[in-house]
Design a protein around this motif. Structure first.
Motif, PDB file in Angstrom:
ATOM      1  N   ALA A 113       0.829  -1.206   0.000  1.00  0.00           N
ATOM      2  CA  ALA A 113       0.000   0.000   0.000  1.00  0.00           C
ATOM      3  C   ALA A 113       0.862   1.254   0.000  1.00  0.00           C
ATOM      4  O   ALA A 113       0.599   2.217  -0.743  1.00  0.00           O
ATOM      5  CB  ALA A 113      -0.920  -0.011   1.219  1.00  0.00           C
ATOM      6  N   LEU A 114       1.919   1.250   0.795  1.00  0.00           N
ATOM      7  CA  LEU A 114       2.809   2.412   0.870  1.00  0.00           C
ATOM      8  C   LEU A 114       3.599   2.600  -0.420  1.00  0.00           C
ATOM      9  O   LEU A 114       3.996   3.720  -0.766  1.00  0.00           O
ATOM     10  CB  LEU A 114       3.754   2.251   2.059  1.00  0.00           C
ATOM     11  N   ASP A 115       3.831   1.510  -1.161  1.00  0.00           N
ATOM     12  CA  ASP A 115       4.575   1.589  -2.423  1.00  0.00           C
ATOM     13  C   ASP A 115       3.855   2.405  -3.494  1.00  0.00           C
ATOM     14  O   ASP A 115       4.462   2.770  -4.504  1.00  0.00           O
ATOM     15  CB  ASP A 115       4.845   0.181  -2.971  1.00  0.00           C
ATOM     16  N   ASN A 116       2.559   2.668  -3.295  1.00  0.00           N
ATOM     17  CA  ASN A 116       1.817   3.471  -4.261  1.00  0.00           C
ATOM     18  C   ASN A 116       2.184   4.954  -4.188  1.00  0.00           C
ATOM     19  O   ASN A 116       1.714   5.739  -5.016  1.00  0.00           O
ATOM     20  CB  ASN A 116       0.311   3.314  -4.022  1.00  0.00           C
ATOM     21  N   PHE A 117       3.004   5.332  -3.198  1.00  0.00           N
ATOM     22  CA  PHE A 117       3.349   6.731  -2.996  1.00  0.00           C
ATOM     23  C   PHE A 117       4.864   6.890  -2.977  1.00  0.00           C
ATOM     24  O   PHE A 117       5.597   5.936  -3.181  1.00  0.00           O
ATOM     25  CB  PHE A 117       2.700   7.244  -1.708  1.00  0.00           C
ATOM     26  N   SER A 118       5.323   8.097  -2.735  1.00  0.00           N
ATOM     27  CA  SER A 118       6.757   8.371  -2.750  1.00  0.00           C
ATOM     28  C   SER A 118       7.050   9.528  -1.797  1.00  0.00           C
ATOM     29  O   SER A 118       6.136  10.100  -1.179  1.00  0.00           O
ATOM     30  CB  SER A 118       7.215   8.737  -4.164  1.00  0.00           C
ATOM     31  N   GLN A 119       8.323   9.877  -1.708  1.00  0.00           N
ATOM     32  CA  GLN A 119       8.706  11.018  -0.872  1.00  0.00           C
ATOM     33  C   GLN A 119       8.068  12.311  -1.386  1.00  0.00           C
ATOM     34  O   GLN A 119       7.665  13.172  -0.600  1.00  0.00           O
ATOM     35  CB  GLN A 119      10.228  11.146  -0.838  1.00  0.00           C
ATOM     36  N   ASP A 120       7.937  12.422  -2.691  1.00  0.00           N
ATOM     37  CA  ASP A 120       7.291  13.612  -3.258  1.00  0.00           C
ATOM     38  C   ASP A 120       5.838  13.714  -2.813  1.00  0.00           C
ATOM     39  O   ASP A 120       5.319  14.810  -2.581  1.00  0.00           O
ATOM     40  CB  ASP A 120       7.367  13.577  -4.784  1.00  0.00           C
ATOM     41  N   THR A 121       5.171  12.560  -2.709  1.00  0.00           N
ATOM     42  CA  THR A 121       3.784  12.562  -2.249  1.00  0.00           C
ATOM     43  C   THR A 121       3.694  13.117  -0.837  1.00  0.00           C
ATOM     44  O   THR A 121       2.815  13.925  -0.520  1.00  0.00           O
ATOM     45  CB  THR A 121       3.203  11.131  -2.278  1.00  0.00           C
TER      46      THR A 121
END
Length: 357
Positions: A113-121
């Motif tokens: 679930a967390l892999d769908n986002f990034s530091q930019d998010t």
């Protein structure tokens, strides 16, 4: 594109999401792409079962004489059971197949679930602390509701197709709300996520209530005060960077347990029993089907019949009981159950012996 020695722009790529009469568009895209050397992506081919036989024939025709750079990519959701497989065998045999297997366990689901986002998010919202806290809580919520399906009816009354799209849209809604307001609209967020984003899949009233209850526990003002536990022994993390959240999951998340889903440990019995039966059934199907195994089964059967104990004499046991205390009552009940089990074992073993003969 560079790795494959092929460069393309948006004009070289035809992306068609099938369903609602898109078959004609897909056929036109295939014809143009085969002539010009473009790529075609046909999504959700499982939604057009009647058209798949035509697609198989069309792909067979296009395999000869088409442009050397012409490629077709197909995507489909997995069928729930072997009887529901609708993709023609010819398409499968002529394809390079890539499957995305869903992760198992809360640990893998939370990372996914967390892999769908990034530091930019994490850095895109002005209310950074609130945004990061609620985003992580939504990731845990998604992992729980998605993996809860493995518990069968104890998890959800009906299986629902929760996807990462539900999670990413929920985070987009969260971002828009926080950017537009200085206060966190907890009630609005819970309603949108629980009744629309995820609730849109839910058709059972009790399941809807369960989803709503999860969100009431995970998204509330206490989460910003460091007083919220997403599960026993797993507090909501503070303000971290993207890699820090992944590391926190590895370090702090307790071992896999029904407690992580808010369930009693006994909820796992049915799931583990079903998995064991599937494993044993598969092992049994792999056994050789020759007659030489019959003799070994006969020997084992005779040994079991010899070891099988005699049934308890209930009349004699009842006569020996002076006072029916709770312990005595439980002991007598267990003896009766043991007699029923022993009788069934003796009956079924005798039946098996007749079958072997």
């Amino acid at each position: 594109g560079r790795k494959l020695g092929y460069t393309f722009n948006h004009r070289n790529l035809h992306n068609v999401s099938l369903g609602q009469g898109q078959e004609v568009v897909a056929e036109q895209a295939l014809d143009v792409a085969a002539e010009e050397g473009h790529w075609v992506i046909l999504q959700n081919i499982h939604l057009v079962a009647k058209w798949l036989s035509s697609l198989e024939k069309r792909l067979e025709q296009l395999s000869q004489g088409s442009h050397r750079d012409f490629r077709v990519f197909l995507s489909a959701e997995p069928a729930p059971c072997p009887e529901s497989h609708i993709i023609p065998q010819g398409i499968l045999q002529n394809s390079i197949k890539i499957t995305s297997e869903a992760p198992t366990g809360i640990h893998a689901n939370l990372h996914k679930a967390l892999d769908n986002f990034s530091q930019d998010t994490l850095e895109m919202c002005s209310q950074e602390k609130e945004f990061r806290s609620i985003l992580f809580a939504l990731c845990y919520f998604h992992a729980v509701v998605a993996e809860r399906r493995k518990f069968g009816p104890q998890g959800w009354n009906r299986p629902y197709p929760f996807s990462t799209g539900d999670l990413t849209i929920s985070v987009n809604v969260l971002y828009n709300y926080l950017q537009a307001s200085s206060k966190v609209p907890y009630d609005d967020l819970r309603y949108l996520v629980g009744e629309i984003m995820y609730g849109g899949h839910i058709t059972d009233d009790w399941d809807r209530r369960l989803c709503r209850t999860y969100l009431e526990e995970f998204i509330k003002p206490e989460m910003l005060e460091g007083e919220l536990c997403l599960a026993p022994g797993f507090p909501l993390p503070g303000n971290m960077d993207y890699n820090g959240y992944h590391q926190y999951i590895d370090d702090a998340l307790p071992p896999e347990s029904p407690y992580l889903y808010g369930l009693h440990p006994n909820a796992e019995i049915g799931f583990l029993t079903q998995r064991s039966e599937r494993l044993l059934r598969t092992v049994l199907e792999l056994q050789p089907r020759d007659s030489s195994t019959g003799q070994g089964v006969q020997t084992l059967l005779e040994e079991m019949l010899e070891k099988l104990p005699e049934e308890f004499n209930m009349a004699e046991l009842l006569a020996r009981v002076e006072e029916r205390t709770p312990y005595a009552v439980v002991a007598l009940q267990e003896c009766e159950r043991m007699n029923a089990l022993t009788a069934e074992m003796r009956r079924s073993l005798a039946e098996l012996e007749l079958g072997l003969k």
